[in-house]
Design an enzyme around this catalytic site. Structure first.
Site, PDB file in Angstrom:
ATOM      1  N   GLY A  73       0.832  -1.717  -0.210  1.00  0.00           N
ATOM      2  CA  GLY A  73       0.101  -0.062   0.134  1.00  0.00           C
ATOM      3  C   GLY A  73       0.679   1.252   0.292  1.00  0.00           C
ATOM      4  O   GLY A  73       0.795   2.191   1.379  1.00  0.00           O
ATOM      5  N   SER A  74       1.626   1.521  -1.018  1.00  0.00           N
ATOM      6  CA  SER A  74       2.833   2.043  -0.987  1.00  0.00           C
ATOM      7  C   SER A  74       1.799   3.589  -2.068  1.00  0.00           C
ATOM      8  O   SER A  74       1.759   4.436  -1.003  1.00  0.00           O
ATOM      9  CB  SER A  74       3.970   2.421  -2.056  1.00  0.00           C
ATOM     10  N   ASN A  75       1.327   3.788  -2.490  1.00  0.00           N
ATOM     11  CA  ASN A  75       0.452   4.689  -3.287  1.00  0.00           C
ATOM     12  C   ASN A  75      -1.218   4.870  -2.125  1.00  0.00           C
ATOM     13  O   ASN A  75      -1.317   6.210  -2.248  1.00  0.00           O
ATOM     14  CB  ASN A  75       0.703   3.908  -4.682  1.00  0.00           C
ATOM     15  N   ARG A  90      -5.082  -8.045  -9.426  1.00  0.00           N
ATOM     16  CA  ARG A  90      -6.196  -8.769  -9.452  1.00  0.00           C
ATOM     17  C   ARG A  90      -7.506  -8.490 -11.301  1.00  0.00           C
ATOM     18  O   ARG A  90      -7.233  -6.683 -10.510  1.00  0.00           O
ATOM     19  CB  ARG A  90      -7.471  -9.316  -8.023  1.00  0.00           C
ATOM     20  N   HIS A  96       0.911   2.893 -13.047  1.00  0.00           N
ATOM     21  CA  HIS A  96       1.732   2.677 -13.056  1.00  0.00           C
ATOM     22  C   HIS A  96       2.930   2.268 -13.418  1.00  0.00           C
ATOM     23  O   HIS A  96       3.297   3.998 -13.695  1.00  0.00           O
ATOM     24  CB  HIS A  96       0.793   1.389 -14.735  1.00  0.00           C
ATOM     25  N   GLU A 133       6.008   8.144  -8.699  1.00  0.00           N
ATOM     26  CA  GLU A 133       4.011   7.670  -8.639  1.00  0.00           C
ATOM     27  C   GLU A 133       3.591   8.391  -7.393  1.00  0.00           C
ATOM     28  O   GLU A 133       2.564   8.719  -6.940  1.00  0.00           O
ATOM     29  CB  GLU A 133       4.511   6.314  -7.909  1.00  0.00           C
TER      30      GLU A 133
END
Length: 217
Positions: free
Chosen positions: A13-15, A93, A111, A176
């Site tokens: 869960g970095s972003n 997913r 991305h 990001e």
């Protein structure tokens, strides 16, 4: 009224953390109302809970290849939390075309490459193998095709001769964390419009800016 956002994760869960931090600002036009993971062991769940965000686990493994079955449960959770927008943050997913169409124009992904170059797995390795001098990250709308939706925002870094996939990944991660909150800000503010396969920014102006690498004397 602030737009209600769910972040979908599968890992650290970095972003997600960058989006949660940005949404703490009083003038941010969106609020993170739920973090949903398809893995109970996703480290990001603890980070979200520590920030006071509701967390939901919908294990995808029991569904196997039944994507529609998984998405039906996911959709119910999104409706329960009255979600307006979705941000994917390392959500591992794939969705059915039906689910993507339901959320078309309301679901963002990030991305770590300058799309349309190097979609899919190992974008950093792809970039280094191609010998590009610039790489970066792209926020885009989600469509059924992987890493192929209308581009909302991009940020670039220079690629060094001594870069490895790991060092390049780390620098791009910083990009990001900068562009994903800004892309969500634009979407939640109603400043984005889709014209076919192209995303336009309302009130955007042309800039006389260039980024050249390698630097020349």
């Amino acid at each position: 009224m602030k737009r209600r956002v769910a972040i979908l994760i599968s890992g650290r869960g970095s972003n997600m953390a960058a989006l949660i931090d940005a949404a703490k600002a009083a003038d941010f036009p969106a609020e993170i109302v739920a973090v949903i993971s398809n893995r109970a062991d996703a480290a990001g769940l603890q980070k979200a809970a520590a920030s006071g965000i509701a967390t939901v686990v919908i294990e995808s493994k029991p569904f196997g290849k039944d994507r529609a079955g998984f998405e039906a449960v996911l959709q119910r959770s999104l409706e329960q939390h009255k979600v307006d927008l979705i941000c994917l943050g390392g959500f591992m997913r794939l969705f059915t075309a039906e689910f993507v169409q339901r959320w078309y124009g309301k679901m963002l992904n990030i991305h770590p490459s300058l799309l349309p170059s190097f979609p899919g797995l190992d974008p950093h390795g792809q970039a280094l193998q191609a010998g590009v001098k610039l790489s970066g990250a792209t926020v885009h709308f989600v469509i059924p095709e992987t890493d192929a939706g209308p581009i909302v925002m991009q940020g670039a870094v220079m690629v060094g001769d001594d870069d490895t996939p790991e060092t390049l990944s780390q620098r791009i991660l910083g990009i990001e964390h900068r562009i994903y909150p800004e892309a969500l800000r634009l979407l939640a503010s109603g400043k984005l419009r889709l014209e076919g396969n192209v995303c336009q920014v309302a009130g955007g102006t042309d800039r006389d800016g260039t980024l050249i690498s390698p630097l020349t004397v």
